[in-house]
Write a protein that holds these residues in place. Structure first.
Motif, PDB file in Angstrom:
ATOM      1  N   UNK A   3       0.835  -1.207   0.000  1.00  0.00           N
ATOM      2  CA  UNK A   3       0.000   0.000   0.000  1.00  0.00           C
ATOM      3  C   UNK A   3       0.866   1.252   0.000  1.00  0.00           C
ATOM      4  N   UNK A   4       2.017   1.199   0.661  1.00  0.00           N
ATOM      5  CA  UNK A   4       2.949   2.327   0.613  1.00  0.00           C
ATOM      6  C   UNK A   4       3.505   2.494  -0.799  1.00  0.00           C
ATOM      7  N   UNK A   5       3.833   1.373  -1.444  1.00  0.00           N
ATOM      8  CA  UNK A   5       4.400   1.440  -2.790  1.00  0.00           C
ATOM      9  C   UNK A   5       3.366   1.865  -3.826  1.00  0.00           C
ATOM     10  N   UNK A   6       2.091   1.609  -3.555  1.00  0.00           N
ATOM     11  CA  UNK A   6       1.067   2.041  -4.513  1.00  0.00           C
ATOM     12  C   UNK A   6       0.986   3.555  -4.575  1.00  0.00           C
ATOM     13  N   UNK A   7       1.400   4.221  -3.505  1.00  0.00           N
ATOM     14  CA  UNK A   7       1.348   5.682  -3.491  1.00  0.00           C
ATOM     15  C   UNK A   7       2.649   6.314  -3.964  1.00  0.00           C
ATOM     16  N   UNK A   8       3.696   5.510  -4.208  1.00  0.00           N
ATOM     17  CA  UNK A   8       4.971   6.046  -4.682  1.00  0.00           C
ATOM     18  C   UNK A   8       4.841   6.358  -6.163  1.00  0.00           C
ATOM     19  N   UNK A   9       5.076   7.592  -6.566  1.00  0.00           N
ATOM     20  CA  UNK A   9       4.982   7.904  -7.992  1.00  0.00           C
ATOM     21  C   UNK A   9       6.152   7.296  -8.749  1.00  0.00           C
ATOM     22  N   UNK A  10       5.918   6.952  -9.987  1.00  0.00           N
ATOM     23  CA  UNK A  10       6.987   6.456 -10.833  1.00  0.00           C
ATOM     24  C   UNK A  10       7.911   7.622 -11.159  1.00  0.00           C
ATOM     25  N   UNK A  11       9.207   7.341 -11.127  1.00  0.00           N
ATOM     26  CA  UNK A  11      10.187   8.381 -11.437  1.00  0.00           C
ATOM     27  C   UNK A  11      10.114   8.701 -12.929  1.00  0.00           C
ATOM     28  N   UNK A  12      10.302   9.973 -13.261  1.00  0.00           N
ATOM     29  CA  UNK A  12      10.272  10.306 -14.687  1.00  0.00           C
ATOM     30  C   UNK A  12      11.668  10.220 -15.283  1.00  0.00           C
ATOM     31  N   UNK A  13      11.735  10.266 -16.585  1.00  0.00           N
ATOM     32  CA  UNK A  13      13.009  10.064 -17.285  1.00  0.00           C
ATOM     33  C   UNK A  13      14.015  11.158 -16.987  1.00  0.00           C
ATOM     34  N   UNK A  14      13.535  12.362 -16.657  1.00  0.00           N
ATOM     35  CA  UNK A  14      14.441  13.468 -16.382  1.00  0.00           C
ATOM     36  C   UNK A  14      15.320  13.181 -15.178  1.00  0.00           C
ATOM     37  N   UNK A  15      14.730  12.595 -14.124  1.00  0.00           N
ATOM     38  CA  UNK A  15      15.514  12.244 -12.930  1.00  0.00           C
ATOM     39  C   UNK A  15      16.573  11.212 -13.277  1.00  0.00           C
ATOM     40  N   UNK A  16      16.227  10.269 -14.130  1.00  0.00           N
ATOM     41  CA  UNK A  16      17.157   9.205 -14.491  1.00  0.00           C
ATOM     42  C   UNK A  16      18.360   9.770 -15.238  1.00  0.00           C
ATOM     43  N   UNK A  17      18.154  10.795 -16.088  1.00  0.00           N
ATOM     44  CA  UNK A  17      19.253  11.403 -16.826  1.00  0.00           C
ATOM     45  C   UNK A  17      20.160  12.193 -15.904  1.00  0.00           C
ATOM     46  N   UNK A  18      19.607  12.790 -14.862  1.00  0.00           N
ATOM     47  CA  UNK A  18      20.405  13.582 -13.923  1.00  0.00           C
ATOM     48  C   UNK A  18      21.262  12.716 -13.019  1.00  0.00           C
ATOM     49  N   UNK A  19      20.949  11.455 -12.870  1.00  0.00           N
ATOM     50  CA  UNK A  19      21.711  10.556 -11.989  1.00  0.00           C
ATOM     51  C   UNK A  19      22.029   9.261 -12.740  1.00  0.00           C
ATOM     52  N   UNK A  20      22.944   9.312 -13.719  1.00  0.00           N
ATOM     53  CA  UNK A  20      23.208   8.105 -14.524  1.00  0.00           C
ATOM     54  C   UNK A  20      23.820   6.967 -13.723  1.00  0.00           C
ATOM     55  N   UNK A  21      24.598   7.262 -12.680  1.00  0.00           N
ATOM     56  CA  UNK A  21      25.204   6.195 -11.884  1.00  0.00           C
ATOM     57  C   UNK A  21      24.174   5.491 -10.999  1.00  0.00           C
ATOM     58  N   UNK A  22      22.995   6.067 -10.835  1.00  0.00           N
ATOM     59  CA  UNK A  22      21.933   5.433 -10.051  1.00  0.00           C
ATOM     60  C   UNK A  22      20.920   4.723 -10.941  1.00  0.00           C
ATOM     61  N   UNK A  23      21.177   4.647 -12.223  1.00  0.00           N
ATOM     62  CA  UNK A  23      20.240   4.045 -13.170  1.00  0.00           C
ATOM     63  C   UNK A  23      19.913   2.598 -12.856  1.00  0.00           C
ATOM     64  N   UNK A  24      20.920   1.817 -12.469  1.00  0.00           N
ATOM     65  CA  UNK A  24      20.697   0.400 -12.154  1.00  0.00           C
ATOM     66  C   UNK A  24      19.856   0.261 -10.892  1.00  0.00           C
ATOM     67  N   UNK A  25      20.175   1.056  -9.881  1.00  0.00           N
ATOM     68  CA  UNK A  25      19.401   1.000  -8.645  1.00  0.00           C
ATOM     69  C   UNK A  25      17.967   1.463  -8.863  1.00  0.00           C
ATOM     70  N   UNK A  26      17.802   2.486  -9.671  1.00  0.00           N
ATOM     71  CA  UNK A  26      16.464   2.981  -9.962  1.00  0.00           C
ATOM     72  C   UNK A  26      15.650   1.939 -10.726  1.00  0.00           C
ATOM     73  N   UNK A  27      16.281   1.270 -11.664  1.00  0.00           N
ATOM     74  CA  UNK A  27      15.587   0.214 -12.422  1.00  0.00           C
ATOM     75  C   UNK A  27      15.208  -0.941 -11.502  1.00  0.00           C
ATOM     76  N   UNK A  28      16.112  -1.317 -10.602  1.00  0.00           N
ATOM     77  CA  UNK A  28      15.809  -2.395  -9.652  1.00  0.00           C
ATOM     78  C   UNK A  28      14.665  -1.983  -8.733  1.00  0.00           C
ATOM     79  N   UNK A  29      14.699  -0.761  -8.277  1.00  0.00           N
ATOM     80  CA  UNK A  29      13.637  -0.241  -7.416  1.00  0.00           C
ATOM     81  C   UNK A  29      12.291  -0.274  -8.132  1.00  0.00           C
ATOM     82  N   UNK A  30      12.278   0.161  -9.373  1.00  0.00           N
ATOM     83  CA  UNK A  30      11.040   0.138 -10.162  1.00  0.00           C
ATOM     84  C   UNK A  30      10.532  -1.290 -10.352  1.00  0.00           C
ATOM     85  N   UNK A  31      11.445  -2.220 -10.597  1.00  0.00           N
ATOM     86  CA  UNK A  31      11.038  -3.623 -10.773  1.00  0.00           C
ATOM     87  C   UNK A  31      10.448  -4.199  -9.487  1.00  0.00           C
ATOM     88  N   UNK A  32      11.037  -3.864  -8.363  1.00  0.00           N
ATOM     89  CA  UNK A  32      10.529  -4.346  -7.075  1.00  0.00           C
ATOM     90  C   UNK A  32       9.136  -3.784  -6.829  1.00  0.00           C
TER      91      UNK A  32
END
Length: 165
Positions: free
Chosen positions: A110-139
């Motif tokens: 229920x907490x994760x249902x309220x978490x907004x999906x990150x937009x592509x702009x954030x992903x471009x600003x933090x390229x070294x966190x791309x793998x962690x962000x993708x894993x987080x989104x998959x979870x």
């Protein structure tokens, strides 16, 4: 070798169905009691009341080494891989998983249902966190997908416990 025979799958499923029947009746009574005692505050406590119901039912049966009403109805009992009654530790683990795991998972979901999906702009600003962000989104996606099936997953866990101890 002990005298215990493997329970037929039909008996295991029937025991689970019977347990669910008794659990739903107990849950209804606990909800009624909470509504009478807590009035409006009880309406926001659905998950906590469900966890309390499972803790009461399995705490008064499995945890103390007794058969559940469904097991008794089908004349089956839980045994471990050596065909003995499960140890106290295994019974505590089973009850904890049956009571706490679905509650915690539902709360997280229920907490994760309220978490907004990150937009592509954030992903471009933090390229070294791309793998962690993708894993987080998959979870988050996995948890959201499993949410409707929690009761079935709990029943599957119980059936596996009956079959393999």
């Amino acid at each position: 070798k002990s005298g215990f025979e493997d329970a037929p799958q039909a008996h295991i499923l029937r025991a689970l169905q019977k347990d669910q029947y008794y659990i739903s009746g107990l849950h209804q009574r606990i909800e009624d009691l909470a509504a009478n005692a807590l009035h409006r505050r009880a309406y926001g406590m659905e998950e906590e009341l469900r966890m309390l119901t499972y803790c009461c039912y399995f705490g008064l049966t499995t945890l103390i080494g007794k058969q559940t009403l469904g097991e008794e109805y089908c004349d089956i009992m839980q045994v471990d891989g050596f065909r003995r009654h499960p140890s106290k530790f295994r019974r505590v683990c089973l009850v904890a998983i049956q009571c706490l795991a679905p509650y915690l998972f539902r709360r997280l979901a229920s907490d994760f249902r309220t978490v907004p999906d990150a937009d592509d702009e954030e992903e471009e600003n933090a390229p070294d966190q791309g793998i962690l962000l993708a894993a987080y989104r998959n979870i988050i996606t996995g948890i959201r997908a499993l949410y409707p099936y929690l009761d079935s997953i709990r029943d599957l866990h119980t059936a596996l416990f009956y079959l393999f101890g």
